[in-house]
Enzyme design. Structure first.
Site, short mmCIF file in Angstrom:
data_model
loop_
_atom_site.label_atom_id
_atom_site.label_comp_id
_atom_site.label_asym_id
_atom_site.label_seq_id
_atom_site.Cartn_x
_atom_site.Cartn_y
_atom_site.Cartn_z
N TRP A 140 0.89 -1.13 -0.04
CA TRP A 140 0.11 -0.20 -0.06
C TRP A 140 1.03 1.14 -0.14
O TRP A 140 1.75 1.24 0.86
CB TRP A 140 -0.75 0.10 1.37
CG TRP A 140 -1.72 1.01 1.43
CD1 TRP A 140 -2.81 1.80 0.47
CD2 TRP A 140 -2.06 1.67 2.70
NE1 TRP A 140 -3.47 2.48 1.20
CE2 TRP A 140 -3.19 2.74 2.44
CE3 TRP A 140 -1.66 1.65 3.90
CZ2 TRP A 140 -3.63 3.66 3.41
CZ3 TRP A 140 -2.07 2.46 4.86
CH2 TRP A 140 -3.13 3.40 4.61
N ASP A 222 -0.46 -4.98 9.73
CA ASP A 222 -1.45 -4.14 9.38
C ASP A 222 -2.58 -5.05 9.15
O ASP A 222 -2.78 -5.67 8.09
CB ASP A 222 -0.99 -3.31 8.09
CG ASP A 222 -2.10 -2.16 7.63
OD1 ASP A 222 -3.00 -2.04 8.36
OD2 ASP A 222 -1.68 -1.63 6.56
N LYS A 260 -13.31 -1.05 6.45
CA LYS A 260 -13.91 -1.74 5.45
C LYS A 260 -14.91 -2.87 6.13
O LYS A 260 -15.93 -2.97 5.45
CB LYS A 260 -12.79 -2.67 4.71
CG LYS A 260 -11.43 -2.05 4.58
CD LYS A 260 -11.31 -0.95 3.21
CE LYS A 260 -9.93 -0.42 3.25
NZ LYS A 260 -9.76 0.55 2.08
C1 LMR Z 1 -7.17 1.54 -0.70
O1 LMR Z 1 -5.90 0.91 -0.70
O2 LMR Z 1 -7.53 2.17 -1.91
C2 LMR Z 1 -7.93 2.03 0.68
O3 LMR Z 1 -7.18 1.40 1.60
C3 LMR Z 1 -7.88 3.56 0.72
C4 LMR Z 1 -6.71 4.09 1.32
O4 LMR Z 1 -6.64 4.90 2.22
O5 LMR Z 1 -5.62 4.27 0.30
#
Ligand code: LMR
Length: 416
Positions: A140, A222, A260
């Site tokens: 992420w 996480d 979520k």
């Molecule tokens: C995403 O990865 O799209 C979600 O977790 C929203 C975010 O905060 O990035």
């Protein structure tokens, strides 16, 4: 006229890709536009879905007319909520003998998952000073930002094998084995890895836990999708619980989000749990005390409304059962849409292999589309996904899946 100057030394930073894409999608007037960018759950009509159980809990909370509902909480947050969040994550069921394990966990309320990651990073940066934090490649994108802002040097471990579109377990293990140093933090996605949708299997998790223990690495979980990924809160917490229960000599922590799994995206509900090792029984209180010091200096305390909703649901047997059903609705719709996209691409005989779409787990598919193909999808078809090829499967519906598959087929065939 004298020159008006600034004392600032700022240069532009790139916009956040996920939210920039969301903004671009919102103002796109095209009637067939499709949002596969930000990870939010959508119904088959493309609409947000306030969970029915959340709506029920909200009504009950208003009827309760709790005079204190908008008051300050404690700096660590809503204490009953924190106990509930911890029990959900670690699987405590109120049984005898759990007290010792609970005494190892210090919990505080955070501003959702991002806030939990941030607070944890800041806390470790101050009080553990890890030489390096290891992030999966890819991860992420916000993990990079969070650890950059905490001032901890970042490195990545291999995670994704592009040729086979699979989890690169060997790459991850050999890189951490040869390069990670004692005291380094290893960031792990508890389930539904974002962005790849590829998780270690149980045997692999056991090996990762052994490696962390042997090399004295600090696991930082996480957990953003508990219950949302598989439909089962137990299954999605397996890795966290395994580490905690089977490696009690190791310290670790968990950033927990309710965005979520309760559909409470804008309410910012989360918790940070620090697990001491079994020998450091007196450490928990001083950990919480120091976390509170950071919280007080940053935002005083986590917000109240969302955590009251979660608390209401998880303290009622009936509402908890409803919540489990809502989790099933979300996770099974996502699985159905994975299959639908896969079937369409196979039917069209779109060049490439597409099994990975149905093998991946959770909110996202790492489609394997190139940045150029992603750009063409947006430009020509008004279909929005991240340039890494990550697609939020929830943005697919029975109405748009054929359109999306046809568009993918077209951009692949007509690439020059
Ligand atoms: C995403 O990865 O799209 C979600 O977790 C929203 C975010 O905060 O990035």
């Amino acid at each position: 006229m004298s020159k008006i100057d600034t004392r600032l030394n700022v240069s532009p930073v790139p916009p956040d890709e996920i939210f920039a894409l969301n903004g671009a999608y919102a103002v796109d007037p095209h009637p067939q536009k499709v949002s596969l960018g930000v990870g939010v759950y959508r119904t088959d009509d493309g609409k947000p879905w306030p969970l029915p159980v959340v709506q029920k809990a909200e009504k009950e909370l208003v009827v309760d007319d709790d005079l204190f509902r908008h008051e300050y909480t404690a700096i660590e947050g809503d204490v009953p909520f924190l106990g509930i969040a911890r029990d959900l994550m670690f699987g405590f069921e109120g049984k005898q003998g759990e007290e010792e394990a609970k005494a190892r966990i210090g919990s505080v309320q955070t501003v959702a998952g991002t806030g939990a990651n941030h607070l944890g990073a800041l806390f470790l940066a101050h009080h553990m000073k890890p030489p390096t934090v290891w992030l999966s490649n890819p991860s992420w994108a916000n993990h990079q930002t969070i650890w950059e802002l905490a001032g901890v040097p970042r490195k990545t471990y291999p995670y994704y094998h592009a040729a086979t579109r699979s989890f690169d377990f060997e790459g991850m293990m050999s890189s951490l084995e040869s390069e990670a140093q004692e005291g380094d933090v290893v960031l792990l996605h508890a389930c539904a890895h974002n962005p790849t949708g590829l998780d270690p299997n149980k045997e692999q998790w056991v090996a990762i836990a052994d490696l962390c223990e042997r090399k004295k690495l600090f696991p930082f979980f996480d957990s953003a999708y508990q219950g949302f990924a598989s439909g089962s809160v137990e299954e999605d917490a397996w890795a966290v619980r395994y580490f905690f229960n089977n490696k009690p000599d190791m310290e670790m922590c968990v950033a927990q989000s309710f965005s979520k799994n309760f559909g409470l995206y804008g309410q910012r509900v989360g918790a940070f749990h620090y697990c001491t090792n079994r020998a450091s029984t007196t450490l928990r209180d001083v950990v919480v005390n120091n976390l509170c010091h950071l919280i007080r200096g940053e935002f005083s305390m986590g917000p109240r409304v969302g955590c009251s909703i979660v608390k209401k649901v998880l303290t009622s047997e009936e509402l908890t059962a409803d919540w489990h059903q809502d989790l099933q609705v979300m996770s099974s719709r996502i699985k159905t849409m994975r299959k639908a996209l896969y079937n369409e691409l196979v039917r069209l005989q779109t060049p490439g292999t597409w099994e990975h779409i149905i093998q991946q787990n959770g909110m996202f598919s790492y489609t394997g589309l190139s940045p150029k193909q992603v750009y063409a999808l947006k430009d020509k078809y008004h279909i929005y996904l991240l340039k890494s090829g990550r697609a939020s499967i929830s943005g697919l519906s029975q109405k748009n899946v054929a359109y999306v598959a046809q568009a993918i087929d077209d951009v692949i065939r007509n690439e020059n």
